[in-house]
Design a protein around this motif. Structure first.
Motif, mmCIF file in Angstrom:
data_model
loop_
_atom_site.group_PDB
_atom_site.id
_atom_site.type_symbol
_atom_site.label_atom_id
_atom_site.label_comp_id
_atom_site.label_asym_id
_atom_site.label_seq_id
_atom_site.Cartn_x
_atom_site.Cartn_y
_atom_site.Cartn_z
ATOM 1 N N ASP A 238 16.313 8.992 21.946
ATOM 2 C CA ASP A 238 16.071 7.511 21.275
ATOM 3 C C ASP A 238 15.075 6.672 22.105
ATOM 4 O O ASP A 238 14.310 5.991 21.495
ATOM 5 C CB ASP A 238 17.519 6.733 21.461
ATOM 6 N N TRP A 249 13.671 -1.550 18.614
ATOM 7 C CA TRP A 249 13.983 -2.135 19.754
ATOM 8 C C TRP A 249 15.007 -3.086 19.794
ATOM 9 O O TRP A 249 15.902 -3.460 20.766
ATOM 10 C CB TRP A 249 12.892 -2.572 20.710
ATOM 11 N N ASP A 250 15.289 -3.725 18.485
ATOM 12 C CA ASP A 250 16.236 -4.918 18.504
ATOM 13 C C ASP A 250 17.565 -4.425 17.853
ATOM 14 O O ASP A 250 17.547 -3.572 17.313
ATOM 15 C CB ASP A 250 15.665 -5.973 17.741
ATOM 16 N N ASP A 251 18.681 -5.205 18.365
ATOM 17 C CA ASP A 251 19.759 -5.087 17.495
ATOM 18 C C ASP A 251 19.740 -5.613 15.842
ATOM 19 O O ASP A 251 18.974 -6.450 15.595
ATOM 20 C CB ASP A 251 20.889 -5.982 18.174
ATOM 21 N N PRO A 252 20.419 -4.723 15.139
ATOM 22 C CA PRO A 252 21.286 -3.187 15.615
ATOM 23 C C PRO A 252 20.370 -2.203 15.724
ATOM 24 O O PRO A 252 19.357 -2.156 15.023
ATOM 25 C CB PRO A 252 22.076 -3.556 14.128
ATOM 26 N N GLY A 253 20.759 -1.615 16.618
ATOM 27 C CA GLY A 253 19.721 -0.416 16.863
ATOM 28 C C GLY A 253 20.299 0.410 18.165
ATOM 29 O O GLY A 253 21.622 0.245 18.587
ATOM 30 N N PRO A 254 19.652 1.581 18.356
ATOM 31 C CA PRO A 254 20.439 2.687 19.295
ATOM 32 C C PRO A 254 20.214 2.246 20.868
ATOM 33 O O PRO A 254 21.152 2.870 21.537
ATOM 34 C CB PRO A 254 19.754 3.909 18.911
ATOM 35 N N ARG A 256 20.537 -0.112 24.262
ATOM 36 C CA ARG A 256 21.195 -0.918 25.037
ATOM 37 C C ARG A 256 20.573 -1.581 25.861
ATOM 38 O O ARG A 256 20.205 -1.232 26.846
ATOM 39 C CB ARG A 256 22.480 -0.383 25.801
ATOM 40 N N THR A 258 19.807 -4.841 28.621
ATOM 41 C CA THR A 258 20.278 -5.819 29.585
ATOM 42 C C THR A 258 19.225 -6.370 30.343
ATOM 43 O O THR A 258 18.115 -6.015 30.278
ATOM 44 C CB THR A 258 21.401 -5.475 30.574
ATOM 45 N N ALA A 261 15.451 -9.764 27.313
ATOM 46 C CA ALA A 261 15.251 -9.080 26.096
ATOM 47 C C ALA A 261 13.793 -9.462 25.506
ATOM 48 O O ALA A 261 13.005 -8.481 25.097
ATOM 49 C CB ALA A 261 16.195 -9.546 25.099
ATOM 50 N N ARG A 265 10.831 -6.493 24.437
ATOM 51 C CA ARG A 265 10.118 -6.822 23.029
ATOM 52 C C ARG A 265 8.396 -6.913 23.282
ATOM 53 O O ARG A 265 7.723 -6.190 22.451
ATOM 54 C CB ARG A 265 10.436 -8.186 22.311
#
Length: 274
Positions: A238, A249-254, A256, A258, A261, A265
């Motif tokens: 991934d 790269w952004d939610d929802p996506g695989p 995680r 921290t 953010a 991007r």
């Protein structure tokens, strides 16, 4: 006497580290295997199917791209040390002719044959030489495993049966991508920053981004890595596919994420790989 601990068996797709004597032969085998997997996916796709990762391309265009790329690098390696890449006219059979998948298989054979004849330490032209990365047949072989691995995923997606990049292939491809391709990038356009990329398989890299570009520091998924402003964690496949803009790269996506953010991007936009 107690027997020494036994190493766990290697994943069937695992790639030896860059310094291993077996790395070069292993990568030649992976070029063959991943290229064959691409052709198998194309056979399984509907005729004229589009490639979602490459807007405007059909699976035939994808095969033509891979075949031309493999023939190009075969000519590069066969030419040895050079100040420029070969011109189109110097690359035999670069344009598809005859049955497309047979032409593709012949291109894979030409690339592997040129690499094997040259040997891993043979110097050749590369677009990344000015960054200080190795400009050798071995470096070309490593880069071509990554190229084939990502395009296999493209073909599988077109066929409606996308699979992850095998873990060993993805880990080695990530290491090559971060040290060679990102290492050849121009200066980072924003404030200096550090982004950690942590693979669930236990390896990690910290990208140091500043006015000189990007440099990668290897580490592990645990402690001991340079401090980072943002951390991106995911399976190696991934991470590799996201850097190639095959996954969001952004939610929802695989992934995680921290930390910062917005920094992640910006890295996604700056990534040289569309």
């Amino acid at each position: 006497m107690q027997s020494p601990p036994q190493s766990p068996p290697a994943h069937p797709y695992s790639s030896p580290p860059p310094s291993s004597p077996d790395a070069f032969d292993g990568r030649l085998g992976l070029i063959e295997e991943r290229s064959a997997a691409l052709r198998a996916a194309v056979r399984a796709a509907p005729e004229g199917a589009g490639v979602p990762a490459c807007p405007g391309w059909t699976v035939a265009d994808l095969v033509a791209h891979m075949g031309a790329t493999q023939r190009f690098w075969a000519a590069v390696v066969a030419a040895g040390p050079a100040r420029r890449p070969p011109a189109d006219a110097e690359v035999p059979h670069r344009t598809p002719a005859g049955e497309l998948l047979e032409w593709s298989a012949a291109g894979t054979a030409a690339l592997v044959g040129a690499l094997r004849a040259a040997g891993p330490g043979a110097p050749c032209w590369t677009w990344w030489a000015e960054s200080g990365a190795r400009a050798t047949a071995g470096a070309v072989a490593r880069q071509q495993v990554r190229e084939a691995a990502v395009h296999v995923r493209d073909a599988q997606e077109a066929a409606g049966a996308a699979e992850p990049v095998p873990p060993g292939v993805a880990l080695d491809a990530l290491d090559e991508l971060l040290h060679v391709t990102f290492g050849a990038m121009d200066g980072w356009p924003d404030s200096p920053a550090r982004v950690a990329l942590v693979a669930d398989e236990g390896r990690a890299w910290t990208l140091i981004l500043d006015a000189t570009g990007a440099s990668a520091v290897r580490g592990s998924a645990g402690a001991g890595r340079p401090e980072a402003d943002a951390t991106v964690s995911a399976p190696a496949s991934d991470l590799l596919l996201a850097l190639h803009r095959r996954l969001p790269w952004d939610d929802p996506g695989p992934l995680r994420v921290t930390g910062e953010a917005a920094l992640v991007r910006q890295l996604a936009v700056w990534s040289p790989l569309g």
